[in-house]
Scaffold this active site. Structure first.
Site, mmCIF file in Angstrom:
data_model
loop_
_atom_site.group_PDB
_atom_site.id
_atom_site.type_symbol
_atom_site.label_atom_id
_atom_site.label_comp_id
_atom_site.label_asym_id
_atom_site.label_seq_id
_atom_site.Cartn_x
_atom_site.Cartn_y
_atom_site.Cartn_z
ATOM 1 N N SER A 82 -15.544 -6.471 5.857
ATOM 2 C CA SER A 82 -14.655 -5.405 5.476
ATOM 3 C C SER A 82 -14.311 -5.371 4.000
ATOM 4 O O SER A 82 -13.765 -4.374 3.518
ATOM 5 C CB SER A 82 -13.363 -5.501 6.298
ATOM 6 O OG SER A 82 -12.667 -6.704 5.998
ATOM 7 N N SER A 132 -15.730 -11.116 6.789
ATOM 8 C CA SER A 132 -15.475 -9.996 5.885
ATOM 9 C C SER A 132 -15.602 -10.301 4.405
ATOM 10 O O SER A 132 -15.609 -9.381 3.586
ATOM 11 C CB SER A 132 -14.083 -9.412 6.156
ATOM 12 O OG SER A 132 -14.086 -8.685 7.362
ATOM 13 N N LYS A 172 -9.655 -6.355 -3.023
ATOM 14 C CA LYS A 172 -9.530 -5.596 -1.779
ATOM 15 C C LYS A 172 -8.111 -5.017 -1.716
ATOM 16 O O LYS A 172 -7.134 -5.747 -1.987
ATOM 17 C CB LYS A 172 -9.784 -6.555 -0.611
ATOM 18 C CG LYS A 172 -9.967 -5.930 0.741
ATOM 19 C CD LYS A 172 -10.376 -7.039 1.741
ATOM 20 C CE LYS A 172 -10.738 -6.474 3.092
ATOM 21 N NZ LYS A 172 -11.210 -7.548 4.022
#
Lengths: 78, 478
Positions: B156, B180, B81
């Site tokens: 996310s 997430s 990420k």
């Protein structure tokens, strides 16, 4: 719980209060229409807290890691 | 016959490296080929640096040739990420505000992976500033579900779920504040673990909510997650909140034996309205766990009203505090779903925030005492509904009810975040449209080994985690 800190603050009155408070404390206007939709979730918070039993006078956030330790799984599983 | 090295699991790739079946450079080449072929349809990567990855791989190969010992991560291609400091490379946080941001120093988690020999291929797509459970991103383009491009990838940590599922990398780090890691894991049919709060250092990771942020792995299997967690868990002098508790041997816990394991089925506190396909897959997964020795126990969860009320306050206020300057100076640089979600949080009083934090210890004690004397783990569907389309959940459309549809994927994941408890999402089936379904298991503090054992046991008797998507498929192709 109803009245000024309860469900009565929800809805349009709650949205107006949120907008006024943010304007006063932060000077930030709603950036878009979605902000007012997301704000409807926030209007439910006062009533949710009002339904909770009173918190402990001595409570402090630093206790949280200690409680994680207190209920921890053993390092080595059987 | 040519073997596609990218199709292996992380554990298989590590074993192959140890046997000298192939070189790290070949592993990187295989992943770069996958990225070149499939990422145009998936959009999992914000940036990649193939040249640097190949150089790092060659260095691993030279060390191995010189007789240096290998770790299970030596030469393994990963990507994360795009929110971790990494020696001056980009860390966009999925935002236009930080589109050119480069941070000196390395996040502790990246340092631990790379020092163990892992190769970082690039930065992965994510919801802007980790805000949002769907994977929409107007700045870098939505990350698309590799099983069907019309549907959300989950967020996310959207690129993490999608890149692992599409076999572009062997594993990835995401972050989880309200779901997430677990939500994209469920949407993409990979395994994702949110560790106990404090189990993994957050030094060098983008903040969202200091009190609830956790860094965790997404990978193809529980065994792969165990390898990644082993490398990143533990005390960190750079993060005073990181627990000094001893780190178990996670791989040794993967025995497949669930005898004596008590699994709780919540009577309250989680979504009651579950889609039929999700419920059927959930029950099938439980049957597999029972066959391995687990038993099921309906359980009443105390303090869930307090969990719901307090968790709604803590993450919102901390998020708002992080973004106050940019919300004042450049609100138009955020997506509507992000600035719109941040804005109302400035109205929450400070005293209420402190009250929510003050209650956290007693709420956890009120919950953990009775629940974990009755059961060892709690099971729910990760997402109670079938995965929606990107159009259905696009806040920018302004459609009626879209905000609630946008927020709904996290209804079953949020409670464990305020409680600080570990939770894992494991693939457990597909719906009639061919989209994945996830099983969520949560446990007492620092029970990651027990969660991984249960997830691994499920994966010994099912092949949901082994199935591979064909990226780029759309609804009309079904």
């Amino acid at each position: 719980m109803t009245g000024q800190h309860g469900e009565g603050k929800q809805g349009e009155e709650g949205l107006d209060s949120i907008q006024d408070a943010i304007g006063f404390w932060w000077g930030i206007a709603p950036p878009n229409a979605a902000a007012l939709s997301f704000a409807r979730d926030v209007t439910a918070i006062p009533a949710a807290f009002a339904r909770l039993s009173p918190g402990a006078f001595e409570g402090e956030p630093a206790d949280f890691p200690a409680v994680l330790e207190r209920f921890a799984d053993p390092v080595d599983l059987p | 016959m040519t073997v596609d090295l990218a199709a292996m699991s992380l554990a298989e790739a590590a074993a192959g490296m140890a046997r000298r079946d192939f070189r790290a450079e070949q592993l990187v080449d295989a992943c770069l080929a996958r990225i070149a072929r499939d990422d145009p349809a998936v959009n999992a990567f914000i940036w990649s640096d193939g040249q640097a990855a190949l150089e790092a791989a060659r260095a691993v190969d030279l060390r191995r040739a010189a007789g240096a010992p290998l770790s299970p991560l030596s030469g393994i291609p990963l990507a994360h990420k795009d929110m971790f400091a990494n020696s001056g490379r980009l860390a966009t946080c999925g935002s236009s505000i930080r589109a050119d941001h480069r941070t000196e120093g390395r996040a502790t988690v990246l340092a631990r992976l790379e020092d163990a020999g892992a190769i970082t291929l690039g930065g992965l797509n994510m919801s802007e500033f980790a805000q949002g459970p769907t994977g929409h991103n107007p700045h870098f383009g939505d990350c698309r579900n590799p099983w069907n491009s019309a549907h959300i990838s989950g967020g996310s940590s959207s690129g993490s779920g999608a890149a692992v599922a599409a076999r572009m990398v062997f594993g990835s780090l995401g972050s989880d504040t309200g779901g997430s890691v677990r939500i994209p894991a469920a949407c993409c049919s990979v395994t994702g673990l949110k560790p106990t709060w404090s189990r993994v250092s957050r030094h060098g990771a983008m903040p969202l909510s200091f009190s609830m942020d956790c860094v965790g792995p997404l990978a193809r299997s529980a065994a792969d997650c165990a390898i990644l967690l082993q490398a990143i868990a533990g005390a960190d002098a750079a993060d005073a909140t990181a627990s000094a508790r001893a780190v178990p041997d996670y791989r040794a816990a993967l025995t497949g034996d669930l005898r004596g394991l008590r699994i709780g089925l919540p009577r309250n506190g989680f979504a009651r309205d579950v889609d039929d396909a999700v419920q059927a897959a959930f029950e099938d997964a439980l049957a597999v766990l029972i066959a391995r020795g687990a038993t099921l126990h309906p359980v009443d969860l105390p303090a869930m009203d307090a969990v719901a009320a307090c968790s709604a306050v803590v993450s919102r206020v901390e998020l708002a505090a992080c973004h106050a300057q940019w919300m004042r100076e450049r609100p138009g640089d955020y997506a509507a779903s992000v600035s719109g979600r941040i804005w109302p949080n400035y109205a929450i009083p400070g005293a209420l925030y402190v009250e929510a934090l003050r209650r956290r210890a007693s709420v956890l004690a009120d919950f953990a005492g009775p629940v974990f004397s009755a059961v060892d783990l709690i099971a729910t569907p990760t997402i109670p509904k079938m995965i929606p389309t990107r159009a259905e959940t696009d806040v920018g459309s302004g459609a009626e009810g879209v905000v609630q549809r946008f927020l709904s994927p996290s209804v079953n994941t949020r409670p464990f975040s305020y409680l600080g408890l570990p939770a894992i999402s494991v693939p457990c089936g597909f719906d009639q449209r061919g989209l994945p379904i996830g099983l969520q298991l949560a446990g007492r503090p620092f029970s990651e080994a027990r969660l991984l054992r249960a997830a691994d046991a499920l994966q010994r008797d099912t092949d949901w985690h082994c199935r591979t998507p064909v990226p780029g498929r759309l609804d009309e192709d079904v």
